[in-house]
Scaffold this motif. Sequence first.
Motif, mmCIF file in Angstrom:
data_model
loop_
_atom_site.group_PDB
_atom_site.id
_atom_site.type_symbol
_atom_site.label_atom_id
_atom_site.label_comp_id
_atom_site.label_asym_id
_atom_site.label_seq_id
_atom_site.Cartn_x
_atom_site.Cartn_y
_atom_site.Cartn_z
ATOM 1 N N LEU A 1 0.924 -1.405 0.184
ATOM 2 C CA LEU A 1 -0.270 0.070 0.136
ATOM 3 C C LEU A 1 0.780 1.326 -0.050
ATOM 4 O O LEU A 1 1.164 1.784 0.986
ATOM 5 C CB LEU A 1 -0.964 -0.550 1.207
ATOM 6 N N ASN A 2 1.125 2.064 -1.502
ATOM 7 C CA ASN A 2 1.851 3.312 -1.600
ATOM 8 C C ASN A 2 1.246 3.718 -2.097
ATOM 9 O O ASN A 2 1.262 3.399 -3.589
ATOM 10 C CB ASN A 2 3.740 2.038 -2.218
ATOM 11 N N GLY A 3 1.549 4.812 -1.513
ATOM 12 C CA GLY A 3 0.223 6.047 -2.355
ATOM 13 C C GLY A 3 0.094 7.340 -1.439
ATOM 14 O O GLY A 3 0.560 7.344 -0.615
ATOM 15 N N ARG A 4 -0.730 7.492 -1.809
ATOM 16 C CA ARG A 4 -1.411 9.155 -1.391
ATOM 17 C C ARG A 4 -2.472 9.408 -1.581
ATOM 18 O O ARG A 4 -2.916 9.422 -2.174
ATOM 19 C CB ARG A 4 -0.873 10.574 -1.857
ATOM 20 N N LEU A 5 -3.353 9.714 -0.254
ATOM 21 C CA LEU A 5 -4.329 9.722 -0.295
ATOM 22 C C LEU A 5 -5.414 10.669 0.145
ATOM 23 O O LEU A 5 -4.954 11.858 1.390
ATOM 24 C CB LEU A 5 -5.145 8.743 0.805
ATOM 25 N N THR A 6 -5.887 11.771 -0.745
ATOM 26 C CA THR A 6 -6.072 13.194 -0.877
ATOM 27 C C THR A 6 -8.081 13.616 -0.788
ATOM 28 O O THR A 6 -8.313 12.593 -1.141
ATOM 29 C CB THR A 6 -5.896 13.865 -1.730
ATOM 30 N N ARG A 7 -7.742 13.531 0.711
ATOM 31 C CA ARG A 7 -9.221 14.070 1.066
ATOM 32 C C ARG A 7 -9.323 15.596 0.667
ATOM 33 O O ARG A 7 -9.083 16.542 1.206
ATOM 34 C CB ARG A 7 -9.832 13.509 2.101
ATOM 35 N N ASN A 8 -10.896 15.931 0.748
ATOM 36 C CA ASN A 8 -11.027 17.556 0.571
ATOM 37 C C ASN A 8 -12.543 17.220 1.224
ATOM 38 O O ASN A 8 -13.475 16.918 1.276
ATOM 39 C CB ASN A 8 -11.090 17.072 -0.434
ATOM 40 N N GLY A 9 -13.124 18.965 2.326
ATOM 41 C CA GLY A 9 -14.187 18.845 2.562
ATOM 42 C C GLY A 9 -13.630 20.111 3.156
ATOM 43 O O GLY A 9 -13.312 20.772 3.197
ATOM 44 N N PRO A 10 -15.395 20.488 3.815
ATOM 45 C CA PRO A 10 -15.117 22.404 4.307
ATOM 46 C C PRO A 10 -14.907 22.546 6.000
ATOM 47 O O PRO A 10 -14.550 21.741 6.591
ATOM 48 C CB PRO A 10 -16.525 22.603 4.200
ATOM 49 N N GLY B 1 -12.806 11.367 -1.274
ATOM 50 C CA GLY B 1 -11.274 12.250 -1.917
ATOM 51 C C GLY B 1 -10.954 10.538 -2.550
ATOM 52 O O GLY B 1 -11.121 9.942 -3.479
ATOM 53 N N GLN B 2 -9.370 10.381 -3.222
ATOM 54 C CA GLN B 2 -9.147 10.006 -3.234
ATOM 55 C C GLN B 2 -7.476 9.572 -3.740
ATOM 56 O O GLN B 2 -7.383 10.432 -2.930
ATOM 57 C CB GLN B 2 -8.945 10.613 -5.327
ATOM 58 N N PHE B 3 -7.613 8.017 -3.828
ATOM 59 C CA PHE B 3 -5.747 7.413 -3.711
ATOM 60 C C PHE B 3 -5.752 7.252 -4.211
ATOM 61 O O PHE B 3 -5.634 7.044 -5.771
ATOM 62 C CB PHE B 3 -6.054 5.737 -2.752
ATOM 63 N N ALA B 4 -4.210 7.781 -4.730
ATOM 64 C CA ALA B 4 -3.651 7.973 -5.686
ATOM 65 C C ALA B 4 -2.503 7.163 -5.209
ATOM 66 O O ALA B 4 -1.412 6.826 -4.591
ATOM 67 C CB ALA B 4 -2.636 9.050 -6.222
ATOM 68 N N ALA B 5 -2.512 5.929 -5.961
ATOM 69 C CA ALA B 5 -1.506 4.302 -6.131
ATOM 70 C C ALA B 5 0.093 4.427 -6.783
ATOM 71 O O ALA B 5 0.151 5.258 -7.999
ATOM 72 C CB ALA B 5 -1.585 2.885 -6.228
ATOM 73 N N ASP B 6 1.142 5.273 -6.398
ATOM 74 C CA ASP B 6 2.371 5.149 -6.883
ATOM 75 C C ASP B 6 2.915 4.578 -8.330
ATOM 76 O O ASP B 6 3.499 5.068 -8.601
ATOM 77 C CB ASP B 6 3.434 5.275 -6.010
ATOM 78 N N ALA B 7 2.086 2.730 -8.245
ATOM 79 C CA ALA B 7 2.880 2.174 -9.372
ATOM 80 C C ALA B 7 1.076 2.261 -10.610
ATOM 81 O O ALA B 7 2.198 2.903 -11.368
ATOM 82 C CB ALA B 7 2.129 0.538 -9.346
ATOM 83 N N ASP B 8 1.003 4.041 -10.177
ATOM 84 C CA ASP B 8 -0.799 3.615 -10.693
ATOM 85 C C ASP B 8 -0.116 4.642 -11.929
ATOM 86 O O ASP B 8 -0.390 5.780 -11.473
ATOM 87 C CB ASP B 8 -1.598 3.193 -10.306
ATOM 88 N N GLU B 9 -0.625 4.534 -13.440
ATOM 89 C CA GLU B 9 -0.380 6.071 -14.397
ATOM 90 C C GLU B 9 -2.134 6.896 -14.685
ATOM 91 O O GLU B 9 -1.756 7.760 -14.711
ATOM 92 C CB GLU B 9 0.252 4.870 -15.553
ATOM 93 N N VAL B 10 -2.856 6.148 -14.591
ATOM 94 C CA VAL B 10 -4.175 5.968 -14.135
ATOM 95 C C VAL B 10 -4.927 6.379 -12.819
ATOM 96 O O VAL B 10 -4.969 4.804 -12.489
ATOM 97 C CB VAL B 10 -4.793 5.694 -15.727
#
Length: 507
Positions: free
Chosen positions: A12-21, A495-504
């Motif tokens: 599990l390598n990547g970044r979880l970016t979340r957004n909210g007021p 939010g969205q998780f972006a895995a380090d190994a994924d291009e999309v």
Amino acid sequence: MTTFTGFIPVWLNGRLTRNGPGLYTYGDTTYNHLFDGFAVLHQFRIKNGHVTYHSRFLQSDDHKKNRLNNRIVVTQLGTVGHPDPCKTLLQRFMSIFEVEATDNCSVNVVHMGDEVYAMTESPVIRRIDPSTLECIGEKTKVDSIVAVNTLTAHPHVEHDGTVYNMGSSFASSSGPAYNIIKFPPPRVEGGRRKSSVDQAEIVATIPCQWRLHPSYYHSFGMTEKYFIFVEMPLVISLGKLIYNHITKEAFIGAFQWYPEEKTHFRVVDRRTGRQIPTRYSTEAFVTFHQTNAYEKDGQLVVDLTATSDGGIITEAMSERDPSKVNLVLPTHRRFVLPLDVQNAPQDINLVTLPGTKCKATKRANDVIEIEGCEISAHPFELQRINYQYNGREYRYSYGVGISRVNNTHDKLVKMDVVTGQVQIWTETNKFVSEPIFVKPPGSTKEEDKGVVLSSLIDQTDPKLASLLVLDAKTWKELGRVDFRANGTVTPTFHGQFAADADEVHMY
């Protein structure tokens, strides 16, 4: 201070970016509505079993204006801004006739190629640096590229990186319409790089059936062959919208709920961009989030969360203390739409899928009256799926359970959409966030093989931020990391998780 319990899977390598007021007060002025709060971005960075956390206010133009004046000068959905003291009397008068979409992008994030954008429901998005969460460049006005006055904050992403979204156009020559927008992957043309936004184009247009009252919507569905739009009788009165702007009243007053009207499912053929002629209608309901949709045996299955309470935006979300709200809680529902009905008989149930109580009946006016069924009576919202199954037949959805006592988000729920059975994770004094499924690298035939990520807020310690990792199959906790923040940790929507190994990066 960081506290680590359990373990984080090494893959599990990547970044979880979340957004909210997260910011509602400037000086001695306060925003009134849940949607009005100014955006705070949160990010958990996961690398080789280690996790870091940071957050940042989205440095939108609107936030900067409020901060400069130390009071609310920018109008949001449920709050009217005070006059800008820097403007002359004539400038204030002329501003009555100016409508500028907000760049307070406080709902979600999306990757378009290697660019990351914060989004809300306005046609303005803000590009952010995926590492620092700082804004990059000026705000991006999608409405200057395609004819839309709104956007959803729930786009769909295909495996090649193509992004689809929807937006309303209030001022088209033939009346209000709902436009589906395609954002192709970035490419190089003539030595110049063209981003996804540069290539935005409308691929389908759905006319609004209520010419001065376009429907409100927050998401839409997509399968391999179809787009699915739910047109609800929770509408925006364009006349009232203009009147409220001129008289300096909150835009929320333009929302109107007509429970005696029907909710309509509008289905668009993706190959032609045209709406199929079949008309589907059902009893009025309000939905924010479509879960998934897929085609099976000549029928279109549409799953979503819904409530019969049309005051959810105008009343429930205008009270930021959820315990004070008397709300009909949303549940997970299924609708089945038969596709080939031209020669179908009238007045009999056309749904043939086994194991469902859904109904669809053709009437003399050729309208298909559909009747949904409740997948589970458990209160359910902010649902996600294993996105590899988006547009395909699937088994599991992961969402937030809502307390019937005080309307708080205090449970994480795994729902079997076939049986309606649920598994629940909960912990005393913890608020949960939208669960995000992450699959391990490589392909797997097991839909729930992977982990689910959620961020936690502690009711007794406002500076405690936590990342929770659940095993998606067993619904047991694998690990958790607690962080002591410098200030109050604020809730998030999506939010969205972006895995380090994924291009999309998909959802």
